[in-house]
Design an enzyme around this catalytic site. Sequence first.
Site, mmCIF file in Angstrom:
data_model
loop_
_atom_site.group_PDB
_atom_site.id
_atom_site.type_symbol
_atom_site.label_atom_id
_atom_site.label_comp_id
_atom_site.label_asym_id
_atom_site.label_seq_id
_atom_site.Cartn_x
_atom_site.Cartn_y
_atom_site.Cartn_z
ATOM 1 N N HIS A 127 0.900 -1.052 -0.067
ATOM 2 C CA HIS A 127 -0.017 -0.092 0.054
ATOM 3 C C HIS A 127 0.901 1.251 -0.128
ATOM 4 O O HIS A 127 0.678 2.177 -0.835
ATOM 5 C CB HIS A 127 -0.979 0.178 1.245
ATOM 6 C CG HIS A 127 -1.927 -1.027 1.333
ATOM 7 N ND1 HIS A 127 -2.064 -1.966 2.325
ATOM 8 C CD2 HIS A 127 -2.592 -1.728 0.344
ATOM 9 C CE1 HIS A 127 -2.929 -2.827 2.128
ATOM 10 N NE2 HIS A 127 -3.462 -2.679 0.870
ATOM 11 N N ARG A 132 -1.358 -6.344 -8.194
ATOM 12 C CA ARG A 132 -0.061 -7.368 -7.811
ATOM 13 C C ARG A 132 0.044 -8.410 -9.142
ATOM 14 O O ARG A 132 1.047 -8.932 -9.363
ATOM 15 C CB ARG A 132 -0.177 -7.956 -6.800
ATOM 16 C CG ARG A 132 -0.238 -7.000 -5.393
ATOM 17 C CD ARG A 132 -0.315 -8.084 -4.100
ATOM 18 N NE ARG A 132 -1.633 -8.777 -4.381
ATOM 19 C CZ ARG A 132 -2.539 -8.844 -3.398
ATOM 20 N NH1 ARG A 132 -2.650 -7.996 -2.405
ATOM 21 N NH2 ARG A 132 -3.681 -9.424 -3.731
#
Length: 151
Positions: free
Chosen positions: A12, A85
């Site tokens: 994050h 991702r």
Amino acid sequence: MPGSFDPFTLGHWDVVVRASRIFDHVIVAVGVNVGKRNLFDVDRRVEMARGAVASLDNVSVAAMDGLAVDFCRTHGASALVRGARSGADYEAEWAMAMMNASMADIETIVLPASSAVSFISSTLVREVARAGGDVARFVPANVVASMQKEL
């Protein structure tokens, strides 16, 4: 940048830092997702995110209840920033981007995860922490301290 941030990870952090270089201001919107069973309540997640981004002058953190597009309208945001991702993440983000665009004039910017943090997920961090493992390589220092108090 909406998410549950349960907990806020270095993945994050990576996306927030990169977004802060692109946008004048970034709001980390810590959401309440009724479909998720969170380890931390929303106030604690906001606190952890604030501690993690404290060094970034153009980043703020706020709790978000409801739809991300409504949060954007309320806060005058023109775009949603999301991290991805993998290809599966991109597919999920694409569907959300199309839904959000159909509800509001909001763009979605998907930033690919940096290779150094692309394997980190909040779910895996919680699992490692619950099993007594060291999560210091995966979350900011303030989050490590908060997790140690909780677990």
